[in-house]
Scaffold this motif. Structure first.
Motif, PDB file in Angstrom:
ATOM      1  N   ALA A   1      -0.799  15.315   3.942  1.00 14.88           N
ATOM      2  CA  ALA A   1      -1.327  14.848   5.226  1.00 14.88           C
ATOM      3  C   ALA A   1      -1.059  13.362   5.417  1.00 14.88           C
ATOM      4  O   ALA A   1      -0.786  12.907   6.535  1.00 14.88           O
ATOM      5  CB  ALA A   1      -2.827  15.136   5.309  1.00 14.88           C
ATOM      6  N   LEU A   2      -1.129  12.596   4.323  1.00 15.78           N
ATOM      7  CA  LEU A   2      -0.856  11.155   4.384  1.00 15.78           C
ATOM      8  C   LEU A   2       0.580  10.902   4.813  1.00 15.78           C
ATOM      9  O   LEU A   2       0.830  10.104   5.731  1.00 15.78           O
ATOM     10  CB  LEU A   2      -1.120  10.520   3.026  1.00 15.78           C
ATOM     11  N   TYR A   3       1.533  11.572   4.173  1.00 13.83           N
ATOM     12  CA  TYR A   3       2.946  11.332   4.490  1.00 13.83           C
ATOM     13  C   TYR A   3       3.279  11.742   5.917  1.00 13.83           C
ATOM     14  O   TYR A   3       3.974  11.009   6.634  1.00 13.83           O
ATOM     15  CB  TYR A   3       3.832  12.101   3.505  1.00 13.83           C
ATOM     16  N   VAL A   4       2.759  12.879   6.350  1.00  8.71           N
ATOM     17  CA  VAL A   4       2.996  13.315   7.731  1.00  8.71           C
ATOM     18  C   VAL A   4       2.344  12.338   8.709  1.00  8.71           C
ATOM     19  O   VAL A   4       2.935  11.969   9.731  1.00  8.71           O
ATOM     20  CB  VAL A   4       2.464  14.747   7.957  1.00  8.71           C
ATOM     21  N   GLY A   5       1.118  11.910   8.386  1.00  6.61           N
ATOM     22  CA  GLY A   5       0.413  10.969   9.260  1.00  6.61           C
ATOM     23  C   GLY A   5       1.133   9.643   9.392  1.00  6.61           C
ATOM     24  O   GLY A   5       1.153   9.041  10.470  1.00  6.61           O
ATOM     25  N   ILE A   6       1.737   9.168   8.310  1.00  4.85           N
ATOM     26  CA  ILE A   6       2.480   7.910   8.354  1.00  4.85           C
ATOM     27  C   ILE A   6       3.746   8.076   9.178  1.00  4.85           C
ATOM     28  O   ILE A   6       4.078   7.224  10.020  1.00  4.85           O
ATOM     29  CB  ILE A   6       2.808   7.430   6.930  1.00  4.85           C
ATOM     30  N   VAL A   7       4.460   9.172   8.955  1.00  3.99           N
ATOM     31  CA  VAL A   7       5.693   9.413   9.718  1.00  3.99           C
ATOM     32  C   VAL A   7       5.385   9.526  11.208  1.00  3.99           C
ATOM     33  O   VAL A   7       6.140   9.032  12.046  1.00  3.99           O
ATOM     34  CB  VAL A   7       6.383  10.698   9.208  1.00  3.99           C
ATOM     35  N   GLU A   8       4.261  10.148  11.544  1.00  2.00           N
ATOM     36  CA  GLU A   8       3.871  10.292  12.951  1.00  2.00           C
ATOM     37  C   GLU A   8       3.119   9.071  13.467  1.00  2.00           C
ATOM     38  O   GLU A   8       2.765   9.016  14.641  1.00  2.00           O
ATOM     39  CB  GLU A   8       2.997  11.530  13.125  1.00  2.00           C
ATOM     40  N   ASN A   9       2.859   8.093  12.588  1.00  2.56           N
ATOM     41  CA  ASN A   9       2.113   6.879  12.944  1.00  2.56           C
ATOM     42  C   ASN A   9       0.772   7.224  13.596  1.00  2.56           C
ATOM     43  O   ASN A   9       0.415   6.702  14.648  1.00  2.56           O
ATOM     44  CB  ASN A   9       2.935   5.978  13.875  1.00  2.56           C
TER      45      ASN A   9
ATOM     46  N   SER B   1     -11.484   3.752   5.315  1.00  2.00           N
ATOM     47  CA  SER B   1     -10.970   2.691   4.437  1.00  2.00           C
ATOM     48  C   SER B   1      -9.955   3.242   3.439  1.00  2.00           C
ATOM     49  O   SER B   1      -8.936   2.609   3.159  1.00  2.00           O
ATOM     50  CB  SER B   1     -12.126   2.011   3.686  1.00  2.00           C
ATOM     51  N   THR B   2     -10.200   4.453   2.905  1.00  2.00           N
ATOM     52  CA  THR B   2      -9.250   5.075   1.977  1.00  2.00           C
ATOM     53  C   THR B   2      -7.927   5.374   2.678  1.00  2.00           C
ATOM     54  O   THR B   2      -6.843   5.093   2.144  1.00  2.00           O
ATOM     55  CB  THR B   2      -9.830   6.369   1.390  1.00  2.00           C
ATOM     56  N   ALA B   3      -8.009   5.926   3.879  1.00  2.00           N
ATOM     57  CA  ALA B   3      -6.790   6.225   4.643  1.00  2.00           C
ATOM     58  C   ALA B   3      -6.028   4.949   4.972  1.00  2.00           C
ATOM     59  O   ALA B   3      -4.796   4.899   4.843  1.00  2.00           O
ATOM     60  CB  ALA B   3      -7.153   6.975   5.924  1.00  2.00           C
ATOM     61  N   ALA B   4      -6.759   3.907   5.382  1.00  2.00           N
ATOM     62  CA  ALA B   4      -6.113   2.638   5.748  1.00  2.00           C
ATOM     63  C   ALA B   4      -5.421   2.001   4.547  1.00  2.00           C
ATOM     64  O   ALA B   4      -4.304   1.483   4.657  1.00  2.00           O
ATOM     65  CB  ALA B   4      -7.149   1.682   6.332  1.00  2.00           C
ATOM     66  N   GLN B   5      -6.075   2.027   3.379  1.00  2.00           N
ATOM     67  CA  GLN B   5      -5.494   1.421   2.184  1.00  2.00           C
ATOM     68  C   GLN B   5      -4.219   2.140   1.751  1.00  2.00           C
ATOM     69  O   GLN B   5      -3.220   1.497   1.413  1.00  2.00           O
ATOM     70  CB  GLN B   5      -6.516   1.421   1.042  1.00  2.00           C
ATOM     71  N   HIS B   6      -4.239   3.466   1.777  1.00  2.00           N
ATOM     72  CA  HIS B   6      -3.049   4.217   1.367  1.00  2.00           C
ATOM     73  C   HIS B   6      -1.903   4.030   2.358  1.00  2.00           C
ATOM     74  O   HIS B   6      -0.745   3.880   1.960  1.00  2.00           O
ATOM     75  CB  HIS B   6      -3.393   5.701   1.217  1.00  2.00           C
TER      76      HIS B   6
ATOM     77  N   LEU C   1      -1.398   1.431   4.311  1.00  2.00           N
ATOM     78  CA  LEU C   1      -0.896   0.064   4.176  1.00  2.00           C
ATOM     79  C   LEU C   1      -0.006  -0.073   2.943  1.00  2.00           C
ATOM     80  O   LEU C   1       1.042  -0.737   2.990  1.00  2.00           O
ATOM     81  CB  LEU C   1      -2.067  -0.921   4.086  1.00  2.00           C
ATOM     82  N   LYS C   2      -0.400   0.559   1.854  1.00  2.00           N
ATOM     83  CA  LYS C   2       0.379   0.448   0.621  1.00  2.00           C
ATOM     84  C   LYS C   2       1.762   1.081   0.789  1.00  2.00           C
ATOM     85  O   LYS C   2       2.768   0.523   0.348  1.00  2.00           O
ATOM     86  CB  LYS C   2      -0.378   1.119  -0.532  1.00  2.00           C
ATOM     87  N   VAL C   3       1.818   2.232   1.440  1.00  2.00           N
ATOM     88  CA  VAL C   3       3.111   2.879   1.698  1.00  2.00           C
ATOM     89  C   VAL C   3       3.974   1.992   2.598  1.00  2.00           C
ATOM     90  O   VAL C   3       5.158   1.775   2.328  1.00  2.00           O
ATOM     91  CB  VAL C   3       2.903   4.259   2.350  1.00  2.00           C
ATOM     92  N   MET C   4       3.392   1.452   3.671  1.00  2.00           N
ATOM     93  CA  MET C   4       4.159   0.612   4.579  1.00  2.00           C
ATOM     94  C   MET C   4       4.617  -0.671   3.894  1.00  2.00           C
ATOM     95  O   MET C   4       5.690  -1.204   4.206  1.00  2.00           O
ATOM     96  CB  MET C   4       3.332   0.290   5.827  1.00  2.00           C
ATOM     97  N   ASP C   5       3.818  -1.184   2.955  1.00  2.00           N
ATOM     98  CA  ASP C   5       4.223  -2.393   2.258  1.00  2.00           C
ATOM     99  C   ASP C   5       5.432  -2.143   1.355  1.00  2.00           C
ATOM    100  O   ASP C   5       6.294  -3.012   1.198  1.00  2.00           O
ATOM    101  CB  ASP C   5       3.070  -2.963   1.432  1.00  2.00           C
TER     102      ASP C   5
ATOM    103  N   LEU D   1       1.510  -6.991  10.499  1.00  2.00           N
ATOM    104  CA  LEU D   1       2.583  -6.688  11.446  1.00  2.00           C
ATOM    105  C   LEU D   1       3.908  -6.419  10.734  1.00  2.00           C
ATOM    106  O   LEU D   1       4.704  -5.582  11.159  1.00  2.00           O
ATOM    107  CB  LEU D   1       2.758  -7.839  12.443  1.00  2.00           C
ATOM    108  N   ASN D   2       4.173  -7.170   9.660  1.00  2.00           N
ATOM    109  CA  ASN D   2       5.407  -6.953   8.906  1.00  2.00           C
ATOM    110  C   ASN D   2       5.512  -5.510   8.433  1.00  2.00           C
ATOM    111  O   ASN D   2       6.562  -4.872   8.528  1.00  2.00           O
ATOM    112  CB  ASN D   2       5.455  -7.879   7.686  1.00  2.00           C
ATOM    113  N   GLN D   3       4.415  -4.990   7.900  1.00  2.00           N
ATOM    114  CA  GLN D   3       4.420  -3.628   7.371  1.00  2.00           C
ATOM    115  C   GLN D   3       4.630  -2.602   8.485  1.00  2.00           C
ATOM    116  O   GLN D   3       5.369  -1.631   8.311  1.00  2.00           O
ATOM    117  CB  GLN D   3       3.106  -3.351   6.636  1.00  2.00           C
ATOM    118  N   TYR D   4       3.981  -2.819   9.630  1.00  2.00           N
ATOM    119  CA  TYR D   4       4.146  -1.885  10.739  1.00  2.00           C
ATOM    120  C   TYR D   4       5.568  -1.923  11.287  1.00  2.00           C
ATOM    121  O   TYR D   4       6.133  -0.888  11.658  1.00  2.00           O
ATOM    122  CB  TYR D   4       3.134  -2.191  11.853  1.00  2.00           C
TER     123      TYR D   4
END
Length: 396
Positions: free
Chosen positions: A97-105, A120-125, A127-131, A336-339
């Motif tokens: 769900a995390l990977y799909v959610g990130i791909v779909e933003n 907070s858990t969703a936001a941290q994960h 952000l870490k992937v985007m970083d 912003l860099n990560q996004y």
């Protein structure tokens, strides 16, 4: 396989770019899964470290989980490997769900709901992937050849322009930062009673009223967003050619300055490139320093001869959809860099299906994981690499 075929195949692969090779691997993985009659493309269909599909069973782990070995890189992994964090407590379903959610933003709220975790858990994960994507992108931009020149080069006609995103300090909880650094209240358009309650709650009321006229200044600064381009907007420079080469990165607050665009783009043009821009004064200086042709389109026109800014304007509209100006979707400026790194990956591979983009994301993470040492706290406290023009500190 014949020697002739081997040579022909090798010659064809040598002519492909890194992005084209990525897409070829993804297509091969998808085709392999399709031929097996599978409805979903699973992580175990390819090596999470090198992306190879030449894998086979390799016994079991101490927990009894099947192990797999890659015939190309020689690394072993579990069929349910967690390439985000070996110590993560997320289940396979939550990671999917995390990977799909990130791909779909997806928004953090939607992502948390789909993963069945806290915001907070969703936001941290996320952000870490985007970083990881950001670190990989910056490494690509900074690679030099044997002559000390950048490997990342724009080719042919290069369109360049700026877009703007509201400066946000989402997640910042320090009242003194807002009252005495930004000189405004955290929220715009709140009532006088709410403002007075906020100051008293955080023990700042006496300090504020002891400074003549300061409460009035705070209220004026908080009353409304400034119109036009101001220090309340972050400037994102977007440069793209016709070969899917793209740089989209925040460089400053307020209006673009010459040194900011030169710092970002210098050294990334072929000698035969043509820079196409609007009438901003920074671009002619950049083109002159790079010794490339410059075509400047006047502010009241959309084209100049056969040249136009259609490509970069299309990217701007996609960025606006990616980060719409709403309280839920607008990211904190320090992220912003990560996004923009996630947006760049999405834009370059926009022709791929959702499953293919998920595979690409997993492969990118796996390729970068060995060299990635950042924690959520280190990302959160990292200094901004944009020109804040003294409006606020580089660490927020």
């Amino acid at each position: 396989m014949s020697d002739f075929f081997n040579e022909a195949l090798k010659g064809g692969l040598d002519s492909l770019t890194a992005d084209q090779l990525d897409e070829l691997i993804i297509m091969a993985q998808a085709k392999r899964s399709e031929s097996k009659g599978k409805k979903e493309i699973k992580t175990s269909d390819s090596c999470p470290f090198c992306g190879s599909i030449r894998i086979k069973k390799h016994g079991k782990s101490k927990k009894g989980t099947p192990r797999i070995i890659c015939k190309d890189c020689g690394k072993t992994f579990s069929s349910d490997i967690d390439i985000l964090d070996q110590n993560s407590r997320l289940s396979d379903t939550q990671l999917a769900a995390l990977y799909v959610g990130i791909v779909e933003n997806q928004t953090i709220g939607n992502l948390a709901q789909k993963m069945n975790v806290s915001r907070s858990t969703a936001a941290q994960h996320k952000l870490k992937v985007m970083d990881i994507l950001f670190q990989r992108m910056m490494a690509q931009y900074s690679v030099l050849d044997t002559e000390g020149k950048h490997n990342f080069k724009f080719e042919g006609e290069v369109q360049c322009d700026e877009c703007f995103c509201t400066v946000s300090f989402k997640g910042k909880r320090d009242p003194e930062f807002f009252i005495f650094t930004l000189k405004r209240f955290p929220r715009h358009n709140c009532s006088n009673a709410d403002q007075e309650e906020y100051l008293k709650k955080h023990g700042l009321w006496t300090r504020v009223i002891s400074i003549p006229g300061y409460l009035k200044e705070l209220r004026e600064n908080t009353k409304r967003y400034k119109r036009g381009i101001s220090n309340e907007q972050a400037c994102i420079v977007v440069a793209a050619d016709d070969e899917k080469n793209l740089i989209a990165k925040p460089v400053s607050v307020g209006r673009l300055e010459t040194e900011d665009v030169k710092k970002l783009l210098s050294g990334h043009f072929d000698s035969d490139s043509t820079l196409i821009t609007d009438s901003h004064s920074a671009y002619p200086i950049l083109a002159k320093s790079e010794n490339i042709r410059h075509v400047q389109i006047k502010a009241d026109k959309h084209t100049e001869g056969r040249y136009n800014l259609a490509n970069v304007n299309g990217i701007h509209s996609q960025i606006e959809k990616f980060m719409p100006e709403s309280a839920e979707r607008i990211p904190a400026t320090k992220y912003l860099n990560q996004y923009m790194a996630l947006f760049t990956l999405q834009w370059i591979h926009k022709g791929l299906s959702l499953d293919e983009r998920v595979i690409l994301l997993k492969r990118t993470l796996a390729d970068s994981w060995d060299d990635y040492k950042e924690s959520y706290d280190s990302i959160k406290s990292r200094p901004l690499d944009i020109n804040t023009k003294g409006q606020f500190p580089n660490v927020v």
